[in-house]
Write a protein that holds these residues in place. Structure first.
Motif, short mmCIF file in Angstrom:
data_model
loop_
_atom_site.label_atom_id
_atom_site.label_comp_id
_atom_site.label_asym_id
_atom_site.label_seq_id
_atom_site.Cartn_x
_atom_site.Cartn_y
_atom_site.Cartn_z
N MET A 1 -9.13 -47.62 25.92
CA MET A 1 -10.00 -47.63 25.86
C MET A 1 -10.46 -47.06 25.02
O MET A 1 -9.49 -45.73 24.40
N SER A 2 -11.36 -46.67 23.97
CA SER A 2 -11.44 -46.25 22.66
C SER A 2 -12.13 -45.52 22.50
O SER A 2 -13.53 -45.26 23.15
N ASP A 3 -12.53 -44.30 22.08
CA ASP A 3 -12.61 -42.87 21.62
C ASP A 3 -13.68 -42.86 20.06
O ASP A 3 -14.23 -41.50 20.16
N GLU A 4 -13.61 -43.68 19.50
CA GLU A 4 -14.47 -44.00 17.77
C GLU A 4 -15.68 -43.84 18.39
O GLU A 4 -16.04 -44.66 19.41
N HIS A 5 -16.36 -43.31 17.41
CA HIS A 5 -17.17 -43.69 16.92
C HIS A 5 -18.15 -44.02 15.82
O HIS A 5 -17.40 -44.08 14.69
N ILE A 6 -19.25 -44.72 15.74
CA ILE A 6 -20.01 -45.24 14.63
C ILE A 6 -20.70 -44.66 14.04
O ILE A 6 -21.40 -43.93 15.49
N PRO A 7 -21.61 -44.00 12.86
CA PRO A 7 -22.82 -43.63 12.72
C PRO A 7 -23.91 -44.17 13.23
O PRO A 7 -23.52 -45.58 12.98
N LEU A 8 -24.22 -43.30 13.85
CA LEU A 8 -26.04 -43.81 13.96
C LEU A 8 -26.55 -44.73 13.18
O LEU A 8 -26.94 -43.65 11.75
N ASN A 9 -27.20 -45.92 12.67
CA ASN A 9 -27.95 -46.46 11.68
C ASN A 9 -28.79 -47.41 12.40
O ASN A 9 -29.19 -47.73 11.41
N ASP A 10 -29.64 -47.67 13.44
CA ASP A 10 -30.85 -48.23 13.55
C ASP A 10 -31.24 -47.36 14.26
O ASP A 10 -32.77 -48.04 14.50
N PHE A 11 -31.54 -46.06 14.01
CA PHE A 11 -32.63 -44.86 14.48
C PHE A 11 -33.74 -45.18 13.15
O PHE A 11 -33.92 -45.41 11.72
N ILE A 12 -34.99 -45.23 13.94
CA ILE A 12 -36.07 -45.40 12.74
C ILE A 12 -36.71 -43.52 13.07
O ILE A 12 -37.40 -43.92 14.00
N GLU A 13 -37.53 -43.45 11.46
CA GLU A 13 -37.81 -41.90 12.03
C GLU A 13 -39.46 -42.52 11.65
O GLU A 13 -39.61 -43.11 10.47
N TYR A 14 -40.62 -41.43 12.41
CA TYR A 14 -41.62 -41.84 12.31
C TYR A 14 -42.54 -40.79 11.60
O TYR A 14 -41.68 -39.41 12.00
N SER A 15 -43.21 -41.03 10.91
CA SER A 15 -44.59 -39.09 10.27
C SER A 15 -44.86 -39.04 11.84
O SER A 15 -44.82 -40.28 12.90
N GLN A 16 -45.21 -37.90 11.99
CA GLN A 16 -45.35 -36.94 13.68
C GLN A 16 -46.81 -37.42 13.86
O GLN A 16 -46.99 -37.94 15.04
N ASP A 17 -47.81 -38.37 12.62
CA ASP A 17 -49.46 -38.74 13.70
C ASP A 17 -48.77 -40.11 13.47
O ASP A 17 -49.11 -40.28 14.76
N GLU A 18 -47.74 -41.00 13.18
CA GLU A 18 -47.80 -42.74 14.36
C GLU A 18 -46.74 -42.48 15.03
O GLU A 18 -46.76 -43.08 15.75
N MET A 19 -46.25 -41.32 15.33
CA MET A 19 -45.12 -41.51 16.05
C MET A 19 -46.38 -41.18 17.58
O MET A 19 -46.39 -41.30 18.74
N LEU A 20 -47.31 -40.10 17.40
CA LEU A 20 -48.61 -40.05 18.12
C LEU A 20 -49.12 -40.96 18.44
O LEU A 20 -49.19 -41.11 19.70
N ALA A 21 -49.65 -41.99 17.47
CA ALA A 21 -49.97 -43.41 17.35
C ALA A 21 -49.68 -44.01 18.67
O ALA A 21 -50.41 -44.50 19.84
N ARG A 22 -48.10 -44.06 18.03
CA ARG A 22 -47.08 -44.70 18.90
C ARG A 22 -47.03 -44.65 20.38
O ARG A 22 -46.95 -45.71 21.56
N ALA A 23 -46.90 -43.08 20.47
CA ALA A 23 -47.00 -42.95 21.93
C ALA A 23 -48.42 -43.50 22.24
O ALA A 23 -48.33 -43.71 24.17
#
Length: 223
Positions: A1-23
């Motif tokens: 079992m590996s306990d290694e971690h890798i960086p979170l590299n596929d998260f996409i941040e949107y502006s709050q206006d775009e977040m609300l529009a997407r929601a």
């Protein structure tokens, strides 16, 4: 079992206006998801079902044991067997086994023991939960199985809807016949749910009762 971690590299941040529009856009899309009981027999390519099941397999789950198995059924013979077994159970259910209160609750939906869609729809997807997983030849306990499989089922329904298919959930009780028909009759797995998927028939309808959803203040509070 590996306990290694890798960086979170596929998260996409949107502006709050775009977040609300997407929601808002997601809510409008999800509002168009309806459980139907009349399906077209138009074929649906297996590749579409495969992608939807892969999406379900990304669901969060206990210890990442992924305690689920999906059986995607297109065989007319197997679908006919499932319909026969399910309708036999439903006859007893609607004859009184469900109890008066449950049957009264179902009346606005117009359901009955006849389940022709189990043969007519191009795909049935049987979902099984697993108590244990095998790892390097050893049996390991799965955790939060019911919760994990429930989340994966939700992901699957959403993926099928997003792809452009109509769906229906079906939970005949007991569902042990699904284990036998699908070749999953073992002490580690149990049927969780059956999803019917395909195009709606031209005369498909939605019960008005099913459109009555609770308002935000009825289902949520902010503290």
């Amino acid at each position: 079992m590996s306990d290694e971690h890798i960086p979170l590299n596929d998260f996409i941040e949107y502006s709050q206006d775009e977040m609300l529009a997407r929601a808002q856009d997601n809510y409008q899309q999800v509002k168009r998801r309806h459980s139907i009981r009349k399906f077209s027999n138009r074929p649906v390519p297996q590749a579409i079902i495969e992608q939807c099941i892969l999406a379900a397999g990304t669901a969060p789950n206990g210890a990442n044991h992924q305690p689920w198995h999906f059986v995607a059924i297109k065989s007319p013979e197997i679908k006919a067997q499932i319909r026969e077994q399910a309708e036999a159970l439903e006859q007893a259910f609607y004859a009184g086994r469900a109890g008066e209160e449950w049957l009264d609750a179902l009346k606005p939906l117009g359901t009955n023991a006849s389940k022709p869609y189990l043969e007519h729809a191009p795909w049935l997807i049987a979902i099984f939960s697993q108590k244990r997983k095998e790892e390097q030849g050893e049996q390991k306990t799965n955790y939060y199985v019911h919760e994990s499989v429930g989340i994966a089922t939700g992901f699957l329904i959403q993926a099928l809807h997003h792809a452009g298919l109509a769906t229906l959930t079906h939970t005949p009780k007991p569902m042990s016949f699904l284990s036998k028909i699908c070749g999953r009759d073992n002490d580690n797995e149990r049927p969780y749910m059956l999803i019917i998927a395909g195009y709606p028939a031209e005369d498909a309808t939605v019960p008005l009762h099913a459109l009555d959803k609770k308002a935000l203040d009825q289902i949520c509070e902010f503290i």
